[in-house]
Enzyme design. Structure first.
Site, PDB file in Angstrom:
ATOM      1  N   HIS A 129      50.897  41.314  42.316  1.00  0.00           N
ATOM      2  CA  HIS A 129      49.611  41.440  41.627  1.00  0.00           C
ATOM      3  C   HIS A 129      49.651  42.441  40.479  1.00  0.00           C
ATOM      4  CE1 HIS A 129      47.422  39.760  45.473  1.00  0.00           C
ATOM      5  NE2 HIS A 129      48.024  38.816  44.765  1.00  0.00           N
ATOM      6  N   CYS A 158      45.765  48.329  21.354  1.00  0.00           N
ATOM      7  CA  CYS A 158      47.189  47.988  21.349  1.00  0.00           C
ATOM      8  C   CYS A 158      47.885  48.681  20.176  1.00  0.00           C
ATOM      9  CB  CYS A 158      47.343  46.475  21.220  1.00  0.00           C
ATOM     10  SG  CYS A 158      49.041  45.947  20.945  1.00  0.00           S
ATOM     11  N   PRO A 225      45.833  47.608  62.169  1.00  0.00           N
ATOM     12  CA  PRO A 225      44.940  48.021  63.255  1.00  0.00           C
ATOM     13  C   PRO A 225      43.948  46.929  63.650  1.00  0.00           C
ATOM     14  CG  PRO A 225      44.553  49.345  61.258  1.00  0.00           C
ATOM     15  CD  PRO A 225      45.726  48.463  60.983  1.00  0.00           C
ATOM     16  N   GLU A 226      43.655  46.027  62.704  1.00  0.00           N
ATOM     17  CA  GLU A 226      42.747  44.909  62.990  1.00  0.00           C
ATOM     18  C   GLU A 226      43.549  43.620  62.900  1.00  0.00           C
ATOM     19  OE1 GLU A 226      39.587  45.333  63.729  1.00  0.00           O
ATOM     20  OE2 GLU A 226      39.642  47.502  63.326  1.00  0.00           O
TER      21      GLU A 226
HETATM   22  C1  BJW Z   1      45.673  48.885  57.656  1.00  0.00           C
HETATM   23  C2  BJW Z   1      45.449  50.254  57.716  1.00  0.00           C
HETATM   24  C3  BJW Z   1      46.538  51.072  58.123  1.00  0.00           C
HETATM   25  C4  BJW Z   1      43.619  49.304  57.088  1.00  0.00           C
HETATM   26  N1  BJW Z   1      47.707  50.503  58.405  1.00  0.00           N
HETATM   27  N2  BJW Z   1      46.826  48.346  57.947  1.00  0.00           N
HETATM   28  C5  BJW Z   1      43.639  28.933  48.431  1.00  0.00           C
HETATM   29  C6  BJW Z   1      42.545  28.956  49.268  1.00  0.00           C
HETATM   30  C7  BJW Z   1      41.384  29.640  48.890  1.00  0.00           C
HETATM   31  C8  BJW Z   1      41.304  30.315  47.673  1.00  0.00           C
HETATM   32  C9  BJW Z   1      42.385  30.296  46.848  1.00  0.00           C
HETATM   33  C10 BJW Z   1      43.525  29.601  47.225  1.00  0.00           C
HETATM   34  N3  BJW Z   1      44.445  29.755  46.235  1.00  0.00           N
HETATM   35  C11 BJW Z   1      43.896  30.522  45.272  1.00  0.00           C
HETATM   36  C12 BJW Z   1      42.637  30.850  45.594  1.00  0.00           C
HETATM   37  C13 BJW Z   1      41.703  31.700  44.798  1.00  0.00           C
HETATM   38  C14 BJW Z   1      41.959  33.177  44.952  1.00  0.00           C
HETATM   39  C15 BJW Z   1      41.818  33.578  46.413  1.00  0.00           C
HETATM   40  O1  BJW Z   1      42.769  33.799  47.130  1.00  0.00           O
HETATM   41  N4  BJW Z   1      40.609  33.722  46.876  1.00  0.00           N
HETATM   42  C16 BJW Z   1      40.376  34.133  48.284  1.00  0.00           C
HETATM   43  C17 BJW Z   1      39.700  35.489  48.305  1.00  0.00           C
HETATM   44  C18 BJW Z   1      39.593  33.080  48.986  1.00  0.00           C
HETATM   45  N5  BJW Z   1      43.277  33.551  44.436  1.00  0.00           N
HETATM   46  C19 BJW Z   1      43.497  33.738  43.142  1.00  0.00           C
HETATM   47  O2  BJW Z   1      42.609  33.618  42.317  1.00  0.00           O
HETATM   48  C20 BJW Z   1      44.902  34.121  42.743  1.00  0.00           C
HETATM   49  N6  BJW Z   1      45.331  33.331  41.653  1.00  0.00           N
HETATM   50  C21 BJW Z   1      45.635  32.032  41.770  1.00  0.00           C
HETATM   51  O3  BJW Z   1      45.585  31.468  42.822  1.00  0.00           O
HETATM   52  O4  BJW Z   1      46.014  31.442  40.593  1.00  0.00           O
HETATM   53  C22 BJW Z   1      46.116  30.021  40.588  1.00  0.00           C
HETATM   54  C23 BJW Z   1      44.810  29.496  40.097  1.00  0.00           C
HETATM   55  C24 BJW Z   1      44.488  29.617  38.760  1.00  0.00           C
HETATM   56  C25 BJW Z   1      43.290  29.117  38.294  1.00  0.00           C
HETATM   57  C26 BJW Z   1      42.396  28.544  39.185  1.00  0.00           C
HETATM   58  C27 BJW Z   1      42.707  28.457  40.534  1.00  0.00           C
HETATM   59  C28 BJW Z   1      43.932  28.935  40.997  1.00  0.00           C
HETATM   60  C29 BJW Z   1      44.958  35.545  42.225  1.00  0.00           C
HETATM   61  C30 BJW Z   1      44.672  36.541  43.287  1.00  0.00           C
HETATM   62  C31 BJW Z   1      44.684  37.935  42.665  1.00  0.00           C
HETATM   63  C32 BJW Z   1      44.233  39.003  43.635  1.00  0.00           C
HETATM   64  N7  BJW Z   1      43.970  40.194  42.907  1.00  0.00           N
HETATM   65  C33 BJW Z   1      43.542  41.378  43.604  1.00  0.00           C
HETATM   66  C34 BJW Z   1      43.181  42.467  42.564  1.00  0.00           C
HETATM   67  C35 BJW Z   1      44.449  43.072  41.953  1.00  0.00           C
HETATM   68  C36 BJW Z   1      44.135  44.148  40.987  1.00  0.00           C
HETATM   69  C37 BJW Z   1      43.478  45.325  41.631  1.00  0.00           C
HETATM   70  O5  BJW Z   1      44.090  45.996  42.479  1.00  0.00           O
HETATM   71  O6  BJW Z   1      42.326  45.586  41.302  1.00  0.00           O
HETATM   72  O7  BJW Z   1      44.590  41.839  44.465  1.00  0.00           O
HETATM   73  S1  BJW Z   1      42.227  41.059  44.744  1.00  0.00           S
HETATM   74  C38 BJW Z   1      42.755  42.206  45.964  1.00  0.00           C
HETATM   75  O8  BJW Z   1      43.087  41.488  47.177  1.00  0.00           O
HETATM   76  C39 BJW Z   1      44.072  42.787  45.436  1.00  0.00           C
HETATM   77  C40 BJW Z   1      44.917  42.793  46.685  1.00  0.00           C
HETATM   78  O9  BJW Z   1      46.293  42.845  46.343  1.00  0.00           O
HETATM   79  C41 BJW Z   1      44.497  41.528  47.378  1.00  0.00           C
HETATM   80  C42 BJW Z   1      44.811  41.492  48.835  1.00  0.00           C
HETATM   81  O10 BJW Z   1      44.097  42.463  49.549  1.00  0.00           O
HETATM   82  P1  BJW Z   1      44.806  43.230  50.737  1.00  0.00           P
HETATM   83  O11 BJW Z   1      45.948  44.006  50.234  1.00  0.00           O
HETATM   84  O12 BJW Z   1      45.080  42.292  51.839  1.00  0.00           O
HETATM   85  O13 BJW Z   1      43.667  44.307  51.131  1.00  0.00           O
HETATM   86  P2  BJW Z   1      42.386  44.131  52.087  1.00  0.00           P
HETATM   87  O14 BJW Z   1      41.465  45.252  51.768  1.00  0.00           O
HETATM   88  O15 BJW Z   1      41.844  42.773  52.047  1.00  0.00           O
HETATM   89  O16 BJW Z   1      42.971  44.351  53.553  1.00  0.00           O
HETATM   90  C43 BJW Z   1      43.481  45.615  53.974  1.00  0.00           C
HETATM   91  C44 BJW Z   1      44.067  45.440  55.367  1.00  0.00           C
HETATM   92  O17 BJW Z   1      44.675  46.668  55.735  1.00  0.00           O
HETATM   93  C45 BJW Z   1      43.026  45.114  56.447  1.00  0.00           C
HETATM   94  O18 BJW Z   1      43.499  44.007  57.203  1.00  0.00           O
HETATM   95  C46 BJW Z   1      42.988  46.382  57.305  1.00  0.00           C
HETATM   96  O19 BJW Z   1      42.746  46.114  58.674  1.00  0.00           O
HETATM   97  C47 BJW Z   1      44.370  46.923  57.083  1.00  0.00           C
HETATM   98  N8  BJW Z   1      44.528  48.384  57.290  1.00  0.00           N
HETATM   99  N9  BJW Z   1      44.180  50.580  57.386  1.00  0.00           N
HETATM  100  C48 BJW Z   1      47.866  49.210  58.352  1.00  0.00           C
HETATM  101  N10 BJW Z   1      46.413  52.487  58.244  1.00  0.00           N
HETATM  102 ZN    ZN Z   2      48.524  43.651  20.755  1.00  0.00          ZN
END
Ligand code: BJW
Ligand code: ZN
Length: 253
Positions: A129, A158, A225-226
């Site tokens: 990402h 830029c 943890p979850e």
């Molecule tokens: C602990 C803890 C401890 C707590 N120890 N654990 C298929 C199905 C449905 C939807 C889609 C699909 N394919 C694509 C989509 C659309 C979309 C998507 O996935 N939507 C869903 C939400 C439904 N995906 C996209 O749009 C992606 N692009 C794409 O598919 O392009 C093709 C396309 C183009 C045009 C049209 C259609 C398709 C891009 C996704 C980009 C995600 N970007 C972000 C932001 C990045 C920048 C930023 O940081 O601001 O990435 S969103 C955000 O979520 C970030 C993260 O990397 C990502 C994942 O989150 P993560 O890391 O899992 O965090 P949390 O908070 O969700 O979970 C934390 C976990 O930690 C929890 O489980 C806790 O329990 C745990 N935890 N303490 C261990 N101590």
């Molecule tokens: Zn430029």
């Protein structure tokens, strides 16, 4: 059940996971925001997380940036400041140690943009990402790295074409960096064990890598943890914090 009274994963599951990891020849680790939680970096979807009170689409989307670049930029600049002040935790360090112990047989794939894996000693993890430390020009597309935090209250211009720059991260609706995603997919296809740490497994296509590992029927370990939506499909779902489970129990074999 509250965290304080959570007994954590059973000793038998920990031991079995540790043994599997010690015997695995090609390991892939996928991490998410939860691995940085113990460094004081808020996750996205947990209570008190980065998006508590905001809709994801209000901040992490091209439309949000187009509508209010200063607001979205400010949120990222504030995150840069928090991450710069944070330190890698024992979970980041345990994965860096595992990588050193398994040269050529270990691939770290992260959804995180914070750079804490690299600061812990991981060498070029696959960043699905993007990175908080990367800026990309909305005009000419050129990219540059900048570690300053805070950088500027408004999106910088830029150096080449003067158009505004945006954070070099992947927003909803945008494609992941193709080469990075292909390498991650290939690593999962070749893996004989996949360890998934601190991700809710809600965001695609990253979550698809986990689905694929389960489909391949290789040993899979979740540390969270979850328990997530895929915990049932994992060989071992270790319910605990990454900074506790990884260093002392799982990766030290
Ligand atoms: C602990 C803890 C401890 C707590 N120890 N654990 C298929 C199905 C449905 C939807 C889609 C699909 N394919 C694509 C989509 C659309 C979309 C998507 O996935 N939507 C869903 C939400 C439904 N995906 C996209 O749009 C992606 N692009 C794409 O598919 O392009 C093709 C396309 C183009 C045009 C049209 C259609 C398709 C891009 C996704 C980009 C995600 N970007 C972000 C932001 C990045 C920048 C930023 O940081 O601001 O990435 S969103 C955000 O979520 C970030 C993260 O990397 C990502 C994942 O989150 P993560 O890391 O899992 O965090 P949390 O908070 O969700 O979970 C934390 C976990 O930690 C929890 O489980 C806790 O329990 C745990 N935890 N303490 C261990 N101590
Ligand atoms: Zn430029």
């Amino acid at each position: 059940m509250t965290q304080e009274h959570d007994p954590g994963p059973s000793p038998a599951a920990l031991e079995a996971a540790r043994t599997a990891l010690a015997g695995a020849r090609r390991i892939v680790v996928l991490t998410g925001a939860g691995i940085s939680a113990e460094s004081g970096i808020a996750t996205f979807r947990d209570p008190g997380g980065l998006w508590d009170g905001f809709k994801a689409e209000d901040l992490a989307s091209p439309a949000a940036f187009a509508r209010d670049p200063a607001f979205v930029w400010g949120w990222y600049d504030a995150r840069r400041v928090r991450v710069a002040a944070a330190k890698p935790n024992p979970a980041h360090r345990a994965l860096a140690a595992l990588e050193r112990a398994r040269p050529g047989a270990f691939t770290l794939v992260t959804q995180n943009v914070d750079g804490l894996h690299q600061r812990a000693g991981s060498v070029e993890p696959i960043e699905l990402h993007g990175s908080l430390w990367l800026l990309r020009c909305t005009g000419c597309g050129s990219e540059r790295r900048d570690l300053t935090a805070p950088l500027t209250p408004l999106p910088p211009a830029c150096p080449r074409c003067r158009a505004i720059e945006r954070p070099g991260v992947v927003w909803f609706g945008e494609f992941l960096p193709e080469e990075a995603f292909l390498r991650a997919e290939a690593a999962v296809e070749a893996a004989d064990l996949v360890l998934v740490v601190g991700t809710s497994n809600l965001v695609h296509p990253a979550a698809g890598l986990v689905v694929r590992a389960i489909e391949r029927d290789i040993p899979t370990i979740e540390v969270n943890p979850e328990p997530t939506r895929y915990a049932e499909g994992m060989t071992w779902a270790l319910a605990g914090k990454a900074g506790v489970v990884l260093p002392s129990r799982v990766t030290d074999g």
